[in-house]
Scaffold this active site. Structure first.
Site, PDB file in Angstrom:
ATOM      1  N   GLY A  16       0.894  -1.124  -0.219  1.00 16.29           N
ATOM      2  CA  GLY A  16      -0.022  -0.025   0.013  1.00 16.29           C
ATOM      3  C   GLY A  16       0.775   1.110  -0.047  1.00 16.29           C
ATOM      4  N   MET A  40      -3.917  -7.090  -7.152  1.00 14.02           N
ATOM      5  CA  MET A  40      -3.498  -8.045  -8.083  1.00 14.02           C
ATOM      6  C   MET A  40      -4.457  -9.236  -8.443  1.00 14.02           C
ATOM      7  SD  MET A  40      -0.892  -6.639  -8.393  1.00 14.02           S
ATOM      8  CE  MET A  40       1.020  -7.154  -8.805  1.00 14.02           C
ATOM      9  N   ARG A  41      -5.764  -8.716  -8.780  1.00 13.19           N
ATOM     10  CA  ARG A  41      -6.550  -9.608  -9.373  1.00 13.19           C
ATOM     11  C   ARG A  41      -7.164  -8.921 -10.858  1.00 13.19           C
ATOM     12  NH1 ARG A  41      -6.465 -14.251  -7.349  1.00 13.19           N
ATOM     13  NH2 ARG A  41      -8.638 -14.453  -8.107  1.00 13.19           N
ATOM     14  N   ASN A  90      -5.869   2.755 -12.953  1.00 14.34           N
ATOM     15  CA  ASN A  90      -4.794   1.647 -12.469  1.00 14.34           C
ATOM     16  C   ASN A  90      -3.647   2.421 -12.562  1.00 14.34           C
ATOM     17  OD1 ASN A  90      -3.554  -0.777 -11.494  1.00 14.34           O
ATOM     18  ND2 ASN A  90      -3.194  -1.346 -13.856  1.00 14.34           N
ATOM     19  N   HIS A 146       0.680   1.158 -13.048  1.00 15.93           N
ATOM     20  CA  HIS A 146       1.540   0.102 -13.485  1.00 15.93           C
ATOM     21  C   HIS A 146       2.933   0.315 -13.607  1.00 15.93           C
ATOM     22  CE1 HIS A 146       2.235  -3.932 -15.407  1.00 15.93           C
ATOM     23  NE2 HIS A 146       2.885  -3.242 -16.214  1.00 15.93           N
ATOM     24  N   VAL A 173      -5.447  -6.847 -20.161  1.00 19.45           N
ATOM     25  CA  VAL A 173      -4.767  -6.720 -18.856  1.00 19.45           C
ATOM     26  C   VAL A 173      -3.604  -5.399 -19.003  1.00 19.45           C
ATOM     27  CG1 VAL A 173      -2.647  -7.944 -17.766  1.00 19.45           C
ATOM     28  CG2 VAL A 173      -4.410  -9.236 -18.719  1.00 19.45           C
TER      29      VAL A 173
HETATM   30  C1  GAR Z   1       3.168  -1.028  -7.541  1.00 19.46           C
HETATM   31  O1  GAR Z   1       4.677  -1.097  -7.937  1.00 19.46           O
HETATM   32  C2  GAR Z   1       2.119  -0.993  -8.467  1.00 19.46           C
HETATM   33  O2  GAR Z   1       2.414  -0.338  -9.678  1.00 19.46           O
HETATM   34  C3  GAR Z   1       2.136  -2.450  -8.881  1.00 19.46           C
HETATM   35  O3  GAR Z   1       2.186  -2.999  -7.645  1.00 19.46           O
HETATM   36  C4  GAR Z   1       3.016  -2.144  -6.673  1.00 19.46           C
HETATM   37  C5  GAR Z   1       2.062  -2.030  -5.536  1.00 19.46           C
HETATM   38  O4  GAR Z   1       2.820  -1.363  -4.508  1.00 19.46           O
HETATM   39  N1  GAR Z   1       0.800  -2.746  -9.525  1.00 19.46           N
HETATM   40  C6  GAR Z   1       0.907  -3.620 -10.762  1.00 19.46           C
HETATM   41  O5  GAR Z   1       2.102  -4.347 -11.119  1.00 19.46           O
HETATM   42  C7  GAR Z   1      -0.410  -3.698 -11.481  1.00 19.46           C
HETATM   43  N2  GAR Z   1      -0.440  -4.419 -12.761  1.00 19.46           N
HETATM   44  P1  GAR Z   1       2.250  -0.712  -3.390  1.00 19.46           P
HETATM   45  O6  GAR Z   1       1.121  -1.702  -2.905  1.00 19.46           O
HETATM   46  O7  GAR Z   1       3.248  -0.500  -2.411  1.00 19.46           O
HETATM   47  O8  GAR Z   1       1.443   0.302  -3.783  1.00 19.46           O
END
Ligand code: GAR
Length: 226
Positions: free
Chosen positions: A14, A92-93, A109, A111, A146
């Site tokens: 988070g 992550m779903r 979102n 990424h 995706v």
């Molecule tokens: C982040 O780097 C976000 O960009 C990635 O998960 C991480 C969450 O970190 N999201 C993805 O890869 C979505 N495809 P956080 O929980 O510290 O924000």
């Protein structure tokens, strides 16, 4: 000022949620977080939300027989909280077309790559293996594919010769923490519109959209702004 009511969906630590919480503390920020929802009870971000006095909910995907019933439960929590916008922050779903269409143009979102390069998982390893010299992050509206959808804002960072996954992901994450609050502000303030797959900054060709971070040569550019 009326703030748009935002729900944030998380699965883990988070840190992007924390960046959004910080931004929402500013009196002139156009959004407020009214619900943080996780599919995992152990998500670190739930504690961050609770500390900030934000309502939290856990909807464990494993307790639902299929994606549709899981998403129906998530959707009804968001609606009950009066959410107008939804931010995915490390959620992550994969989402079905049903959920995506319910929140079309209101679902955002982040990424950790310059999409459309490197969608999916394992981004930092794949980025290093590909030998690219510029990496970054993308904030985009969610469509059915995706990590696909109209791009609101991208931030670029260099890939340095000695980088490993840890150093690269830390540099990208710092960019994410700047990009996501800025992108949400653009969406919540109604200052952008979606034109096909492109996002336009309403009535503005101002260079305000170009933001350089001196210590990292970090570039932030809302799509559509010059
Ligand atoms: C982040 O780097 C976000 O960009 C990635 O998960 C991480 C969450 O970190 N999201 C993805 O890869 C979505 N495809 P956080 O929980 O510290 O924000």
């Amino acid at each position: 000022m009326t703030k748009r009511r935002v729900g944030v969906l998380i699965s883990g630590r988070g840190s992007n949620l924390a960046a959004l919480i910080d931004a929402c503390r500013q009196p002139d920020y156009p959004a407020e977080i009214v619900l943080v929802l996780s599919n995992r009870a152990d998500a670190g971000g739930l504690g961050r939300a609770a500390e900030a006095g934000i309502a939290t909910a856990v909807v464990p995907h494993r307790e639902h027989p299929d994606r549709e019933s899981f998403e129906a439960a998530v959707h009804s929590r968001l609606v009950a909280a009066g959410c107008e916008l939804v931010c995915l922050a490390g959620f992550m779903r994969l989402l079905t077309p049903w959920f995506v269409s319910r929140w079309r143009d209101r679902l955002v979102n982040i990424h950790p790559a310059l999409l459309p390069a490197f969608p999916g998982l394992d981004i930092h390893r794949r980025t290093l293996e590909a030998g690219v010299t510029i990496a970054g992050c993308t904030v985009h509206f969610v469509r059915e594919g995706v990590d696909d959808g109209p791009i609101i804002l991208q931030a670029a960072v260099p890939v340095l010769p000695d980088d490993d996954e840890e150093s690269l992901s830390a540099r990208i994450l710092a960019a994410e923490h700047r990009a996501y609050p800025r992108a949400l502000a653009l969406v919540a303030s109604g200052s952008i519109r979606i034109d096909g797959n492109r996002v336009r900054t309403a009535g503005s060709t101002s260079p305000e959209g170009l933001l350089m971070c001196p210590d990292e040569a970090l570039g932030l550019r809302p799509a559509g702004a010059l």
